[in-house]
Design a protein around this motif. Structure first.
Motif, PDB file in Angstrom:
ATOM      1  N   GLU A  32     -48.497  82.993  -9.285  1.00 47.45           N
ATOM      2  CA  GLU A  32     -47.089  82.966  -9.684  1.00 47.45           C
ATOM      3  C   GLU A  32     -46.395  81.698  -9.187  1.00 47.45           C
ATOM      4  O   GLU A  32     -45.494  81.188  -9.855  1.00 47.45           O
ATOM      5  N   ASP A  33     -46.820  81.182  -8.057  1.00 47.79           N
ATOM      6  CA  ASP A  33     -46.245  79.952  -7.510  1.00 47.79           C
ATOM      7  C   ASP A  33     -46.869  78.778  -8.259  1.00 47.79           C
ATOM      8  O   ASP A  33     -47.867  78.200  -7.833  1.00 47.79           O
ATOM      9  N   PHE A  34     -46.268  78.424  -9.379  1.00 45.73           N
ATOM     10  CA  PHE A  34     -46.812  77.489 -10.364  1.00 45.73           C
ATOM     11  C   PHE A  34     -47.102  76.097  -9.796  1.00 45.73           C
ATOM     12  O   PHE A  34     -47.952  75.390 -10.319  1.00 45.73           O
ATOM     13  N   CYS A  35     -46.430  75.716  -8.747  1.00 40.23           N
ATOM     14  CA  CYS A  35     -46.598  74.356  -8.204  1.00 40.23           C
ATOM     15  C   CYS A  35     -47.504  74.291  -6.979  1.00 40.23           C
ATOM     16  O   CYS A  35     -47.526  73.274  -6.281  1.00 40.23           O
ATOM     17  N   HIS A  38     -52.770  73.083  -6.227  1.00 37.81           N
ATOM     18  CA  HIS A  38     -53.627  72.276  -5.345  1.00 37.81           C
ATOM     19  C   HIS A  38     -54.120  73.049  -4.111  1.00 37.81           C
ATOM     20  O   HIS A  38     -55.129  72.684  -3.521  1.00 37.81           O
ATOM     21  N   LYS A  39     -53.427  74.111  -3.754  1.00 33.20           N
ATOM     22  CA  LYS A  39     -53.859  74.908  -2.600  1.00 33.20           C
ATOM     23  C   LYS A  39     -55.063  75.794  -2.929  1.00 33.20           C
ATOM     24  O   LYS A  39     -55.802  76.180  -2.033  1.00 33.20           O
ATOM     25  N   TRP A  40     -55.242  76.114  -4.212  1.00 35.26           N
ATOM     26  CA  TRP A  40     -56.265  77.080  -4.590  1.00 35.26           C
ATOM     27  C   TRP A  40     -57.361  76.480  -5.457  1.00 35.26           C
ATOM     28  O   TRP A  40     -58.482  76.982  -5.438  1.00 35.26           O
ATOM     29  N   LEU A  41     -57.059  75.442  -6.208  1.00 26.63           N
ATOM     30  CA  LEU A  41     -58.053  74.809  -7.082  1.00 26.63           C
ATOM     31  C   LEU A  41     -58.569  73.555  -6.391  1.00 26.63           C
ATOM     32  O   LEU A  41     -57.841  72.570  -6.261  1.00 26.63           O
ATOM     33  N   PRO A  42     -59.805  73.589  -5.899  1.00 25.41           N
ATOM     34  CA  PRO A  42     -60.314  72.515  -5.050  1.00 25.41           C
ATOM     35  C   PRO A  42     -60.277  71.118  -5.668  1.00 25.41           C
ATOM     36  O   PRO A  42     -60.137  70.137  -4.950  1.00 25.41           O
ATOM     37  N   TYR A  48     -46.902  69.325  -7.946  1.00 24.40           N
ATOM     38  CA  TYR A  48     -45.505  69.509  -7.549  1.00 24.40           C
ATOM     39  C   TYR A  48     -44.588  69.551  -8.768  1.00 24.40           C
ATOM     40  O   TYR A  48     -44.943  69.094  -9.853  1.00 24.40           O
ATOM     41  N   GLN A  49     -43.424  70.120  -8.556  1.00 25.69           N
ATOM     42  CA  GLN A  49     -42.407  70.275  -9.598  1.00 25.69           C
ATOM     43  C   GLN A  49     -41.748  68.937  -9.893  1.00 25.69           C
ATOM     44  O   GLN A  49     -41.374  68.207  -8.972  1.00 25.69           O
ATOM     45  N   VAL A  50     -41.595  68.626 -11.183  1.00 24.34           N
ATOM     46  CA  VAL A  50     -40.901  67.396 -11.565  1.00 24.34           C
ATOM     47  C   VAL A  50     -39.638  67.657 -12.383  1.00 24.34           C
ATOM     48  O   VAL A  50     -38.804  66.764 -12.518  1.00 24.34           O
ATOM     49  N   ASP A  51     -39.484  68.877 -12.904  1.00 27.30           N
ATOM     50  CA  ASP A  51     -38.296  69.172 -13.703  1.00 27.30           C
ATOM     51  C   ASP A  51     -38.145  70.684 -13.836  1.00 27.30           C
ATOM     52  O   ASP A  51     -39.102  71.434 -13.664  1.00 27.30           O
ATOM     53  N   GLY A  52     -36.932  71.112 -14.162  1.00 30.75           N
ATOM     54  CA  GLY A  52     -36.667  72.515 -14.425  1.00 30.75           C
ATOM     55  C   GLY A  52     -36.350  73.314 -13.172  1.00 30.75           C
ATOM     56  O   GLY A  52     -36.208  72.769 -12.081  1.00 30.75           O
ATOM     57  N   ILE A  53     -36.259  74.625 -13.371  1.00 33.34           N
ATOM     58  CA  ILE A  53     -35.934  75.559 -12.297  1.00 33.34           C
ATOM     59  C   ILE A  53     -37.220  76.227 -11.831  1.00 33.34           C
ATOM     60  O   ILE A  53     -37.985  76.754 -12.644  1.00 33.34           O
ATOM     61  N   GLN A  56     -39.295  79.339 -13.352  1.00 32.11           N
ATOM     62  CA  GLN A  56     -38.699  79.745 -14.619  1.00 32.11           C
ATOM     63  C   GLN A  56     -39.371  79.003 -15.785  1.00 32.11           C
ATOM     64  O   GLN A  56     -39.760  77.846 -15.650  1.00 32.11           O
ATOM     65  N   PRO A  57     -39.495  79.670 -16.945  1.00 34.00           N
ATOM     66  CA  PRO A  57     -40.017  78.968 -18.111  1.00 34.00           C
ATOM     67  C   PRO A  57     -39.235  77.664 -18.340  1.00 34.00           C
ATOM     68  O   PRO A  57     -38.023  77.621 -18.150  1.00 34.00           O
ATOM     69  N   GLY A  58     -39.959  76.632 -18.694  1.00 35.82           N
ATOM     70  CA  GLY A  58     -39.364  75.314 -18.875  1.00 35.82           C
ATOM     71  C   GLY A  58     -39.622  74.391 -17.697  1.00 35.82           C
ATOM     72  O   GLY A  58     -39.504  73.174 -17.815  1.00 35.82           O
ATOM     73  N   MET A  59     -39.979  74.957 -16.554  1.00 33.28           N
ATOM     74  CA  MET A  59     -40.300  74.145 -15.380  1.00 33.28           C
ATOM     75  C   MET A  59     -41.527  73.289 -15.694  1.00 33.28           C
ATOM     76  O   MET A  59     -42.468  73.742 -16.347  1.00 33.28           O
ATOM     77  N   ILE A  60     -41.532  72.059 -15.206  1.00 36.88           N
ATOM     78  CA  ILE A  60     -42.651  71.143 -15.429  1.00 36.88           C
ATOM     79  C   ILE A  60     -43.256  70.754 -14.082  1.00 36.88           C
ATOM     80  O   ILE A  60     -42.529  70.430 -13.145  1.00 36.88           O
ATOM     81  N   ARG A  61     -44.587  70.800 -14.020  1.00 38.24           N
ATOM     82  CA  ARG A  61     -45.304  70.374 -12.818  1.00 38.24           C
ATOM     83  C   ARG A  61     -46.177  69.163 -13.143  1.00 38.24           C
ATOM     84  O   ARG A  61     -46.573  68.950 -14.291  1.00 38.24           O
TER      85      ARG A  61
END
Length: 170
Positions: A32-35, A38-42, A48-53, A56-61
């Motif tokens: 659920e923590d979309f950003c 890197h902690k889980w996928l080796p 990291y987040q670059v835009d949005g809330i 929430q849908p629309g957030m960009i990483r």
């Protein structure tokens, strides 16, 4: 008659099981923590987040990985950064799933949409849970569909193991 110029879309799914007593409710917060990919996928160095809330849908990483490849011409290893900007399309904490699309990248992905979902293995969670990662995309130049699935499978297996290890520390 016109030659067909539209390539068929690729569709695929990989899954990774997490053993008893792991439940879907325990695993979902990690995805659920979309950003925090890197902690889980080796293979991912940063995310990291670059835009949005946040959340929430629309957030960009932004996600990036350092790739080292041998160069036959120079005899040295060459390092390159592979990156992608990904937009969160949907997130559903009740169904424990999210979907995202790749907006821009230097990996070769075009029209790539993926869904990740956490499910109990047997419907009631007694036998653990699993993560499913499905996708629909245009073909990736230089890859076969089987190669892409074979790339995703161990990535998801590693992710599941890292999440399992983190749960053991809680």
């Amino acid at each position: 008659m016109e030659a067909e110029t539209v390539s068929k879309k690729w569709e695929g799914k990989v899954s990774a099981g997490l053993p008893i007593p792991t439940t879907a409710a325990q695993v979902w917060p990690f995805l659920e923590d979309f950003c925090n990919l890197h902690k889980w996928l080796p293979s991912v160095d940063t995310c990291y987040q670059v835009d949005g809330i946040s959340g929430q849908p629309g957030m960009i990483r932004y996600c990036a990985a350092t790739i080292t490849a041998s160069s036959t011409s120079s005899g040295r290893d060459e390092t390159m950064i592979k990156w992608a900007k990904e937009k969160l399309l949907t997130i559903d904490p009740i169904k424990r799933c999210l979907s995202y699309e790749v907006l821009d990248n230097n990996v070769g992905l075009k029209s790539y949409v993926a869904t990740m979902i956490v499910l109990p293995i047997d419907g009631d969670g007694i036998h653990g849970c699993k993560i499913e990662w499905s996708f629909v995309s245009d073909p990736i130049e230089g890859w076969r569909l089987e190669d892409w699935v074979s790339f995703l499978e161990p990535s998801l297996q590693s992710m599941a193991k890292n999440i399992q290890d983190a749960l053991l520390l809680l």
